[in-house]
Motif scaffolding. Structure first.
Motif, PDB file in Angstrom:
ATOM      1  N   LEU A 187       0.832  -1.205   0.000  1.00  7.89           N
ATOM      2  CA  LEU A 187       0.000   0.000   0.000  1.00  7.89           C
ATOM      3  C   LEU A 187       0.865   1.252   0.000  1.00  7.89           C
ATOM      4  CD1 LEU A 187      -3.002   0.848   0.113  1.00  7.89           C
ATOM      5  CD2 LEU A 187      -2.768   0.976   2.601  1.00  7.89           C
ATOM      6  N   ALA A 188       1.938   1.225   0.768  1.00 10.01           N
ATOM      7  CA  ALA A 188       2.827   2.384   0.855  1.00 10.01           C
ATOM      8  C   ALA A 188       3.465   2.701  -0.498  1.00 10.01           C
ATOM      9  CB  ALA A 188       3.904   2.146   1.908  1.00 10.01           C
ATOM     10  N   VAL A 189       4.005   1.685  -1.170  1.00 10.01           N
ATOM     11  CA  VAL A 189       4.657   1.958  -2.456  1.00 10.01           C
ATOM     12  C   VAL A 189       3.636   2.338  -3.525  1.00 10.01           C
ATOM     13  CG1 VAL A 189       6.617   0.462  -1.940  1.00 10.01           C
ATOM     14  CG2 VAL A 189       4.673  -0.469  -3.219  1.00 10.01           C
ATOM     15  N   SER A 190       2.438   1.771  -3.436  1.00 10.94           N
ATOM     16  CA  SER A 190       1.399   2.109  -4.407  1.00 10.94           C
ATOM     17  C   SER A 190       0.975   3.568  -4.272  1.00 10.94           C
ATOM     18  CB  SER A 190       0.185   1.197  -4.225  1.00 10.94           C
ATOM     19  OG  SER A 190       0.539  -0.163  -4.414  1.00 10.94           O
ATOM     20  N   ALA A 191       0.973   4.070  -3.047  1.00  9.90           N
ATOM     21  CA  ALA A 191       0.584   5.461  -2.813  1.00  9.90           C
ATOM     22  C   ALA A 191       1.606   6.440  -3.368  1.00  9.90           C
ATOM     23  CB  ALA A 191       0.385   5.699  -1.313  1.00  9.90           C
ATOM     24  N   TYR A 192       2.878   6.028  -3.431  1.00  8.42           N
ATOM     25  CA  TYR A 192       3.934   6.976  -3.786  1.00  8.42           C
ATOM     26  C   TYR A 192       4.754   6.563  -5.006  1.00  8.42           C
ATOM     27  CZ  TYR A 192       2.618   9.006   0.638  1.00  8.42           C
ATOM     28  OH  TYR A 192       1.886   9.587   1.653  1.00  8.42           O
ATOM     29  N   GLY A 193       4.239   5.609  -5.782  1.00  6.13           N
ATOM     30  CA  GLY A 193       4.837   5.319  -7.080  1.00  6.13           C
ATOM     31  C   GLY A 193       6.174   4.611  -7.047  1.00  6.13           C
ATOM     32  N   LEU A 194       6.405   3.767  -6.041  1.00  3.70           N
ATOM     33  CA  LEU A 194       7.636   2.992  -5.958  1.00  3.70           C
ATOM     34  C   LEU A 194       7.341   1.520  -6.242  1.00  3.70           C
ATOM     35  CD1 LEU A 194       9.029   4.530  -2.634  1.00  3.70           C
ATOM     36  CD2 LEU A 194       9.344   5.367  -4.964  1.00  3.70           C
ATOM     37  N   ASP A 195       8.363   0.683  -6.191  1.00  2.61           N
ATOM     38  CA  ASP A 195       8.197  -0.762  -6.312  1.00  2.61           C
ATOM     39  C   ASP A 195       8.388  -1.421  -4.949  1.00  2.61           C
ATOM     40  OD1 ASP A 195       7.601  -1.035  -8.989  1.00  2.61           O
ATOM     41  OD2 ASP A 195       9.685  -1.345  -9.613  1.00  2.61           O
ATOM     42  N   ALA A 196       7.776  -2.587  -4.779  1.00  2.00           N
ATOM     43  CA  ALA A 196       8.007  -3.409  -3.586  1.00  2.00           C
ATOM     44  C   ALA A 196       8.430  -4.798  -4.037  1.00  2.00           C
ATOM     45  CB  ALA A 196       6.746  -3.499  -2.723  1.00  2.00           C
ATOM     46  N   ILE A 197       9.484  -5.325  -3.395  1.00  2.00           N
ATOM     47  CA  ILE A 197       9.996  -6.659  -3.693  1.00  2.00           C
ATOM     48  C   ILE A 197       9.694  -7.561  -2.502  1.00  2.00           C
ATOM     49  CG2 ILE A 197      12.018  -8.026  -4.306  1.00  2.00           C
ATOM     50  CD1 ILE A 197      11.202  -5.935  -6.403  1.00  2.00           C
ATOM     51  N   ASP A 198       9.099  -8.711  -2.772  1.00  2.00           N
ATOM     52  CA  ASP A 198       8.724  -9.659  -1.726  1.00  2.00           C
ATOM     53  C   ASP A 198       9.976 -10.319  -1.145  1.00  2.00           C
ATOM     54  OD1 ASP A 198       7.187 -11.226  -0.060  1.00  2.00           O
ATOM     55  OD2 ASP A 198       6.286 -12.432  -1.648  1.00  2.00           O
ATOM     56  N   SER A 199       9.833 -10.846   0.053  1.00  3.45           N
ATOM     57  CA  SER A 199      10.946 -11.434   0.800  1.00  3.45           C
ATOM     58  C   SER A 199      11.420 -12.756   0.193  1.00  3.45           C
ATOM     59  CB  SER A 199      10.511 -11.664   2.247  1.00  3.45           C
ATOM     60  OG  SER A 199      11.560 -12.208   3.017  1.00  3.45           O
ATOM     61  N   VAL A 200      12.585 -13.200   0.641  1.00  6.46           N
ATOM     62  CA  VAL A 200      13.145 -14.473   0.175  1.00  6.46           C
ATOM     63  C   VAL A 200      12.316 -15.650   0.680  1.00  6.46           C
ATOM     64  CG1 VAL A 200      15.493 -13.570   0.095  1.00  6.46           C
ATOM     65  CG2 VAL A 200      14.695 -14.703   2.170  1.00  6.46           C
ATOM     66  N   PHE A 201      12.390 -16.744  -0.070  1.00  8.65           N
ATOM     67  CA  PHE A 201      11.847 -18.036   0.338  1.00  8.65           C
ATOM     68  C   PHE A 201      13.047 -18.916   0.640  1.00  8.65           C
ATOM     69  CE2 PHE A 201      10.213 -22.335  -0.494  1.00  8.65           C
ATOM     70  CZ  PHE A 201       9.015 -22.313   0.210  1.00  8.65           C
ATOM     71  N   ASN A 202      13.177 -19.367   1.876  1.00  8.96           N
ATOM     72  CA  ASN A 202      14.446 -19.901   2.359  1.00  8.96           C
ATOM     73  C   ASN A 202      14.830 -21.291   1.843  1.00  8.96           C
ATOM     74  OD1 ASN A 202      15.207 -17.672   4.095  1.00  8.96           O
ATOM     75  ND2 ASN A 202      13.524 -18.286   5.426  1.00  8.96           N
ATOM     76  N   ASP A 203      13.861 -22.127   1.473  1.00  6.59           N
ATOM     77  CA  ASP A 203      14.163 -23.492   1.034  1.00  6.59           C
ATOM     78  C   ASP A 203      14.080 -23.560  -0.493  1.00  6.59           C
ATOM     79  OD1 ASP A 203      14.526 -26.166   0.615  1.00  6.59           O
ATOM     80  OD2 ASP A 203      12.878 -26.831   1.908  1.00  6.59           O
ATOM     81  N   PHE A 204      15.222 -23.369  -1.176  1.00  4.98           N
ATOM     82  CA  PHE A 204      15.190 -23.328  -2.639  1.00  4.98           C
ATOM     83  C   PHE A 204      14.881 -24.694  -3.251  1.00  4.98           C
ATOM     84  CE2 PHE A 204      19.642 -24.172  -1.590  1.00  4.98           C
ATOM     85  CZ  PHE A 204      19.959 -25.208  -2.431  1.00  4.98           C
ATOM     86  N   ARG A 205      14.906 -25.766  -2.440  1.00  7.29           N
ATOM     87  CA  ARG A 205      14.555 -27.105  -2.957  1.00  7.29           C
ATOM     88  C   ARG A 205      13.055 -27.348  -2.953  1.00  7.29           C
ATOM     89  NH1 ARG A 205      18.445 -29.732   1.366  1.00  7.29           N
ATOM     90  NH2 ARG A 205      17.247 -28.139   2.472  1.00  7.29           N
ATOM     91  N   ASP A 206      12.305 -26.535  -2.237  1.00 13.12           N
ATOM     92  CA  ASP A 206      10.849 -26.693  -2.128  1.00 13.12           C
ATOM     93  C   ASP A 206      10.183 -25.909  -3.266  1.00 13.12           C
ATOM     94  OD1 ASP A 206       8.187 -26.887  -1.480  1.00 13.12           O
ATOM     95  OD2 ASP A 206       8.357 -25.934   0.498  1.00 13.12           O
ATOM     96  N   GLU A 207      10.115 -26.533  -4.429  1.00  9.22           N
ATOM     97  CA  GLU A 207       9.591 -25.859  -5.611  1.00  9.22           C
ATOM     98  C   GLU A 207       8.111 -25.521  -5.456  1.00  9.22           C
ATOM     99  OE1 GLU A 207      10.442 -28.174  -9.054  1.00  9.22           O
ATOM    100  OE2 GLU A 207      12.603 -28.296  -8.629  1.00  9.22           O
ATOM    101  N   GLN A 208       7.350 -26.433  -4.900  1.00  6.91           N
ATOM    102  CA  GLN A 208       5.911 -26.208  -4.732  1.00  6.91           C
ATOM    103  C   GLN A 208       5.652 -25.056  -3.767  1.00  6.91           C
ATOM    104  OE1 GLN A 208       3.756 -29.724  -3.566  1.00  6.91           O
ATOM    105  NE2 GLN A 208       1.763 -28.742  -3.690  1.00  6.91           N
TER     106      GLN A 208
END
Length: 306
Positions: free
Chosen positions: A189-210
């Motif tokens: 919501l914050a970035v949408s209000a002010y025209g920036l981008d937001a990047i989601d956090s890491v997913f820690n288990d790179f072997r868990d494809e699903q």
């Protein structure tokens, strides 16, 4: 008509790979992977006694040959530590696309780095990204994003860091992130209000494809521009999930075509295929088609080098 906030130039940020600057082999591999952006990490992934070595690795990497077709971001240590100022000197010397600030709690954290860059006469296109990974950072997400709209601000992007946030709040790492969703949406919501981008956090288990697929789908549905990654195996699914699908591209092209019709001149709302469409949807459609064009150009360039 709804008012759409001013935005920065459109960039592809579907896949943002974090690479430890202490690892020369991992640095070299970034030339071959198909991510949109690379974070060269001098902070969490580097032990205190090896910070200077990591900086030297990064200096050598940047001087060897340019990293083509990817946004380059250097993640520094906090300026309150013994390493932060040395990291900033390196950033100014190497001139990446952006510097990523850890544990941003308030707008002053961003402004202080902006002042350092200005005092060093750093180019205006050297931008600032901010890690939002503390309770105060989440609570202040809106005022931090608002700082990105002040004259001369370099702030472009907020990156969520859930590992530190979980540690500070005691929220457990469960599938679906149900107790974290309100905080994630606060950043979007914050970035949408002010025209920036937001990047989601890491997913820690790179072997868990699903599990990774599910979290990408969730992040895309929430409005994140892309995802921070810890392993090259996560790049392809991140690009796929956060990139525009063909149906969305076709719809966007139809909206652009409808507004290009002379009959639409001066109209803020038109009928496009039986739907009422506002000019704000035209802006969104143009952004989506532009991203699709950037992706197509990247793919064409990759085919030429094969």
């Amino acid at each position: 008509m709804s008012r759409n906030p001013a935005t920065r130039s459109v960039r592809l940020r579907r896949s943002v790979l974090s690479v430890p600057a202490i690892n020369p082999r991992a640095l070299e591999k970034t030339h071959a992977v198909d991510c949109d952006a690379v974070i060269f990490d001098l902070e969490d992934s580097v032990a205190p006694e090896r910070k200077a070595e990591a900086r030297e690795n990064l200096r050598n990497f940047f001087s060897a040959r340019p990293l083509e077709g990817k946004e380059r971001i250097i993640r520094i240590n906090d300026l309150s530590t013994n390493f932060g100022l040395a990291d900033m000197e390196l950033v100014i010397a190497l001139n990446p696309d952006a510097v990523l600030l850890p544990k941003v709690d308030e707008p002053q954290d961003v402004m202080a780095v902006g002042d350092l860059l200005s005092e060093a006469d750093a180019p205006e296109d050297l931008r600032i990204w901010a890690m939002i990974e503390t309770p105060r950072g989440i609570l202040n997400a809106a005022v931090i994003a608002e700082a990105g709209r002040t004259p001369g601000s370099r702030l472009d992007c907020l990156v969520v860091g859930l590992n530190d946030l979980r540690k500070e709040t005691g929220v457990l790492p469960e599938p679906g992130r149900s107790y974290l969703v309100p905080w994630l949406m606060q950043v979007v919501l914050a970035v949408s209000a002010y025209g920036l981008d937001a990047i989601d956090s890491v997913f820690n288990d790179f072997r868990d494809e699903q599990g990774f697929d599910a979290e990408c789908l969730q992040g895309r549905a929430m409005g994140f521009a892309g995802k921070m990654l810890i392993h090259p195996a996560q790049i392809e699914p991140a690009n796929r999930h956060f990139g525009p699908d063909q149906a969305a591209i076709t719809e966007a092209e139809a909206i652009i075509s409808a507004f290009a019709d002379p009959a639409s001149d001066g109209l803020n709302v038109i009928n496009a295929g039986g739907r009422m469409v506002e000019r704000l949807h035209l802006v969104q459609a143009e952004s989506l088609v532009h991203k699709a064009c950037l992706i197509a150009a990247r793919q064409a360039a990759a085919r030429k080098t094969m």
